[in-house]
Design a protein around this motif. Structure first.
Motif, PDB file in Angstrom:
ATOM      1  N   LEU A  90       0.828  -1.199   0.000  1.00  0.00           N
ATOM      2  CA  LEU A  90       0.000   0.000   0.000  1.00  0.00           C
ATOM      3  C   LEU A  90       0.866   1.253   0.000  1.00  0.00           C
ATOM      4  O   LEU A  90       1.970   1.249   0.550  1.00  0.00           O
ATOM      5  CB  LEU A  90      -0.914   0.014   1.224  1.00  0.00           C
ATOM      6  N   PRO A  91       0.366   2.345  -0.591  1.00  0.00           N
ATOM      7  CA  PRO A  91       1.095   3.619  -0.526  1.00  0.00           C
ATOM      8  C   PRO A  91       1.267   4.075   0.916  1.00  0.00           C
ATOM      9  O   PRO A  91       0.542   3.645   1.821  1.00  0.00           O
ATOM     10  CB  PRO A  91       0.189   4.572  -1.316  1.00  0.00           C
ATOM     11  N   SER A  92       2.223   4.939   1.143  1.00  0.00           N
ATOM     12  CA  SER A  92       2.520   5.436   2.487  1.00  0.00           C
ATOM     13  C   SER A  92       1.285   6.065   3.117  1.00  0.00           C
ATOM     14  O   SER A  92       0.597   6.877   2.491  1.00  0.00           O
ATOM     15  CB  SER A  92       3.653   6.466   2.420  1.00  0.00           C
ATOM     16  N   GLY A  93       0.997   5.682   4.367  1.00  0.00           N
ATOM     17  CA  GLY A  93      -0.129   6.230   5.105  1.00  0.00           C
ATOM     18  C   GLY A  93      -1.445   5.534   4.862  1.00  0.00           C
ATOM     19  O   GLY A  93      -2.418   5.776   5.564  1.00  0.00           O
ATOM     20  N   MET A  94      -1.508   4.651   3.861  1.00  0.00           N
ATOM     21  CA  MET A  94      -2.756   3.958   3.541  1.00  0.00           C
ATOM     22  C   MET A  94      -2.792   2.608   4.246  1.00  0.00           C
ATOM     23  O   MET A  94      -1.805   1.870   4.243  1.00  0.00           O
ATOM     24  CB  MET A  94      -2.898   3.758   2.031  1.00  0.00           C
ATOM     25  N   THR A  95      -3.888   2.293   4.878  1.00  0.00           N
ATOM     26  CA  THR A  95      -4.075   1.000   5.541  1.00  0.00           C
ATOM     27  C   THR A  95      -5.354   0.357   5.032  1.00  0.00           C
ATOM     28  O   THR A  95      -6.268   1.045   4.547  1.00  0.00           O
ATOM     29  CB  THR A  95      -4.154   1.158   7.069  1.00  0.00           C
ATOM     30  N   ALA A  96      -5.423  -0.948   5.129  1.00  0.00           N
ATOM     31  CA  ALA A  96      -6.610  -1.683   4.675  1.00  0.00           C
ATOM     32  C   ALA A  96      -6.810  -2.904   5.560  1.00  0.00           C
ATOM     33  O   ALA A  96      -5.846  -3.539   5.974  1.00  0.00           O
ATOM     34  CB  ALA A  96      -6.444  -2.106   3.212  1.00  0.00           C
ATOM     35  N   HIS A  97      -8.056  -3.199   5.874  1.00  0.00           N
ATOM     36  CA  HIS A  97      -8.344  -4.448   6.569  1.00  0.00           C
ATOM     37  C   HIS A  97      -9.525  -5.132   5.890  1.00  0.00           C
ATOM     38  O   HIS A  97     -10.465  -4.470   5.422  1.00  0.00           O
ATOM     39  CB  HIS A  97      -8.606  -4.227   8.065  1.00  0.00           C
ATOM     40  N   VAL A 103     -10.574   0.632   3.373  1.00  0.00           N
ATOM     41  CA  VAL A 103      -9.287   1.290   3.142  1.00  0.00           C
ATOM     42  C   VAL A 103      -9.372   2.727   3.666  1.00  0.00           C
ATOM     43  O   VAL A 103     -10.383   3.407   3.486  1.00  0.00           O
ATOM     44  CB  VAL A 103      -8.926   1.302   1.639  1.00  0.00           C
ATOM     45  N   CYS A 104      -8.314   3.177   4.334  1.00  0.00           N
ATOM     46  CA  CYS A 104      -8.290   4.565   4.796  1.00  0.00           C
ATOM     47  C   CYS A 104      -6.870   5.116   4.678  1.00  0.00           C
ATOM     48  O   CYS A 104      -5.902   4.365   4.562  1.00  0.00           O
ATOM     49  CB  CYS A 104      -8.789   4.688   6.237  1.00  0.00           C
ATOM     50  N   LEU A 105      -6.774   6.435   4.702  1.00  0.00           N
ATOM     51  CA  LEU A 105      -5.489   7.128   4.667  1.00  0.00           C
ATOM     52  C   LEU A 105      -5.338   7.909   5.964  1.00  0.00           C
ATOM     53  O   LEU A 105      -6.179   8.758   6.285  1.00  0.00           O
ATOM     54  CB  LEU A 105      -5.415   8.072   3.462  1.00  0.00           C
ATOM     55  N   ASN A 122      -5.932   7.073   8.901  1.00  0.00           N
ATOM     56  CA  ASN A 122      -7.050   6.821   9.811  1.00  0.00           C
ATOM     57  C   ASN A 122      -8.219   7.790   9.615  1.00  0.00           C
ATOM     58  O   ASN A 122      -8.917   8.155  10.553  1.00  0.00           O
ATOM     59  CB  ASN A 122      -6.593   6.880  11.271  1.00  0.00           C
ATOM     60  N   ARG A 123      -8.466   8.198   8.358  1.00  0.00           N
ATOM     61  CA  ARG A 123      -9.627   9.040   8.084  1.00  0.00           C
ATOM     62  C   ARG A 123     -10.141   8.731   6.679  1.00  0.00           C
ATOM     63  O   ARG A 123      -9.445   8.151   5.861  1.00  0.00           O
ATOM     64  CB  ARG A 123      -9.273  10.525   8.206  1.00  0.00           C
ATOM     65  N   LEU A 124     -11.359   9.139   6.415  1.00  0.00           N
ATOM     66  CA  LEU A 124     -12.033   8.918   5.137  1.00  0.00           C
ATOM     67  C   LEU A 124     -11.969   7.443   4.726  1.00  0.00           C
ATOM     68  O   LEU A 124     -11.175   7.040   3.880  1.00  0.00           O
ATOM     69  CB  LEU A 124     -11.427   9.788   4.031  1.00  0.00           C
ATOM     70  N   PHE A 125     -12.813   6.639   5.342  1.00  0.00           N
ATOM     71  CA  PHE A 125     -12.852   5.217   5.028  1.00  0.00           C
ATOM     72  C   PHE A 125     -13.609   4.988   3.722  1.00  0.00           C
ATOM     73  O   PHE A 125     -14.726   5.477   3.528  1.00  0.00           O
ATOM     74  CB  PHE A 125     -13.535   4.453   6.166  1.00  0.00           C
ATOM     75  N   LEU A 126     -12.978   4.247   2.821  1.00  0.00           N
ATOM     76  CA  LEU A 126     -13.586   3.849   1.560  1.00  0.00           C
ATOM     77  C   LEU A 126     -13.563   2.328   1.472  1.00  0.00           C
ATOM     78  O   LEU A 126     -12.898   1.657   2.261  1.00  0.00           O
ATOM     79  CB  LEU A 126     -12.836   4.464   0.380  1.00  0.00           C
ATOM     80  N   THR A 127     -14.291   1.790   0.504  1.00  0.00           N
ATOM     81  CA  THR A 127     -14.363   0.335   0.349  1.00  0.00           C
ATOM     82  C   THR A 127     -13.809  -0.065  -1.010  1.00  0.00           C
ATOM     83  O   THR A 127     -14.123   0.558  -2.032  1.00  0.00           O
ATOM     84  CB  THR A 127     -15.806  -0.162   0.496  1.00  0.00           C
ATOM     85  N   LEU A 128     -12.987  -1.108  -1.009  1.00  0.00           N
ATOM     86  CA  LEU A 128     -12.422  -1.672  -2.232  1.00  0.00           C
ATOM     87  C   LEU A 128     -12.924  -3.110  -2.359  1.00  0.00           C
ATOM     88  O   LEU A 128     -12.858  -3.879  -1.398  1.00  0.00           O
ATOM     89  CB  LEU A 128     -10.890  -1.647  -2.173  1.00  0.00           C
ATOM     90  N   SER A 129     -13.441  -3.460  -3.529  1.00  0.00           N
ATOM     91  CA  SER A 129     -13.948  -4.822  -3.728  1.00  0.00           C
ATOM     92  C   SER A 129     -13.302  -5.464  -4.950  1.00  0.00           C
ATOM     93  O   SER A 129     -12.860  -4.775  -5.875  1.00  0.00           O
ATOM     94  CB  SER A 129     -15.476  -4.817  -3.886  1.00  0.00           C
ATOM     95  N   TRP A 130     -13.261  -6.791  -4.925  1.00  0.00           N
ATOM     96  CA  TRP A 130     -12.673  -7.567  -6.030  1.00  0.00           C
ATOM     97  C   TRP A 130     -13.686  -8.585  -6.527  1.00  0.00           C
ATOM     98  O   TRP A 130     -14.457  -9.154  -5.741  1.00  0.00           O
ATOM     99  CB  TRP A 130     -11.414  -8.289  -5.551  1.00  0.00           C
TER     100      TRP A 130
END
Length: 383
Positions: free
Chosen positions: A300-307, A316-318, A320-328
């Motif tokens: 992941l790019p710097s500062g980005m986390t995903a669970h 996914v958030c950057l 610890n703010r603005l939570f978005l969702t990534l799907s496959w």
């Protein structure tokens, strides 16, 4: 043999609890682990004594997950064995009510077992029901078992036979393509072979369907059109087979005997044709991906986390703010589809990408754009 006749107090609560406590990924109340959705609601079921058995109060979580493209509510223990209870439902209230009934039934059955020979006599001090043993299978094994069951259900009901069925010729005619499983049950909606589809959408090899491909008869054009649809769905004719006339039911044969009198002599062809199906190689690959291991995200790019919130879905958030969702999702015929979702419940599609790196690049750009807009609004307020 004595038995417990006392009902659990949960039977009379009708799904009503003192109050719900909302949890999110960031404020510390969310149960640990990927099984509780991105956010949800905590509630507590009261303790009680039934006969000689004491049941302690317990906390549960109600949350939404996507199952086969549909959002459903589930209820799961927030402690102990962390197992699901009740039945999924389209509404939170209904899911909680079903959970109440399931827990009440379990408590009553456990209490009834305490009255069997060899159990402590009635009148003895209430005992606390033992917590169920922790499941031996790991979370990964449980997911594999669930996927294996899903694949088995699909294999048992997938189309094995295709059928072209002619319509009543004097009421507009036309023909439809239908699918049947091994037990002869129809699967899915019929495809109208002789109707033009939605504007801008390809319908057949020529780009549009007209009634002229059949003229009330089982023509080669109609067979070609049907096989074009089969290919799009990932099926083809079984080896060494061809479309063959089918007599249908007795009522259908009698009906078509009457209808055929109104048709030109050359158009008196079989009203029904069938062929056995097999999956294409692309369809096999798609099913392998659909029921196989989910992909892992690249660095992941710097500062980005995903669970992971469920298989093939991440929050996914950057910073610890603005939570978005990534799907496959795998794509029929090869490839993947990665989607970015926004909105309060991740229901607004932002963009679609063919690979995880491209999706992460788009996520990073979206975070950067959002931060820039937030900074601009802050600067405007300070002026």
């Amino acid at each position: 043999m004595s038995s417990i006749t006392t009902r659990s107090i949960l039977r009379d609560m009708d799904g009503t609890v003192p109050g719900f406590s909302r949890y999110t990924p960031t404020h510390g109340k969310r149960p640990e682990g990927p099984k509780y959705g991105v956010e949800g609601w905590l509630f507590r079921l009261p303790g009680e004594s039934i006969g000689s058995t004491r049941f302690e109060a317990a906390t549960y979580a109600a949350y939404q997950v996507s199952e086969d493209g549909t959002l459903v509510w589930r209820v799961r223990e927030a402690g102990g064995q962390r197992r699901p209870v009740g039945t999924p439902s389209s509404s939170r209230k209904r899911a909680v009510t079903l959970a109440f009934g399931a827990v009440a039934k379990e408590r009553e059955q456990t209490a009834a077992q305490a009255t069997l020979p060899g159990s402590p006599a009635r009148g003895a001090a209430p005992r606390t029901a033992a917590a169920p043993a922790a499941p031996a299978a790991s979370a990964a094994s449980a997911i594999e078992e669930r996927l294996a069951r899903a694949r088995a259900r699909w294999e048992a009901t997938r189309p094995r036979t295709a059928e072209i069925r002619m319509a009543y010729p004097l009421a507009g005619g036309g023909a439809s393509l239908r699918f049947y499983d091994n037990d002869g049950r129809e699967r899915g909606e019929p495809i109208r072979l002789t109707e033009q589809g939605a504007a801008g959408r390809e319908n057949d090899p020529a780009g549009t369907y007209l009634h002229t491909i059949t003229d009330g008869a089982m023509t080669e054009g109609l067979l070609t059109a049907a096989e074009w649809h089969l290919a799009r769905l990932g099926y083809t004719r079984a080896p060494l087979t061809n479309w063959a006339p089918s007599t249908g039911r007795d009522s259908e044969r009698k009906q078509w005997a009457e209808w055929s009198k109104a048709l030109p002599e050359g158009s008196r062809t079989p009203a029904i044709a069938r062929v056995d199906l097999v999956m294409t190689q692309g369809h096999h690959a798609y099913r392998q991906a659909l029921y196989g291991p989910a992909p892992e995200l690249p660095a992941l790019p710097s500062g980005m986390t995903a669970h992971s919130t469920q298989r093939g879905r991440w929050s996914v958030c950057l910073n610890n703010r603005l939570f978005l969702t990534l799907s496959w999702q795998p794509v029929m015929g090869g490839g993947e589809r990665w989607r970015i979702w926004t909105g309060p419940h991740a229901t607004t599609l932002h963009s679609t990408h063919p690979s995880a790196p491209e999706a992460l690049t788009a996520l990073n750009a979206l975070f950067t754009e959002t931060d820039a807009k937030r900074a601009a609004r802050r600067a405007q307020r300070e002026q």
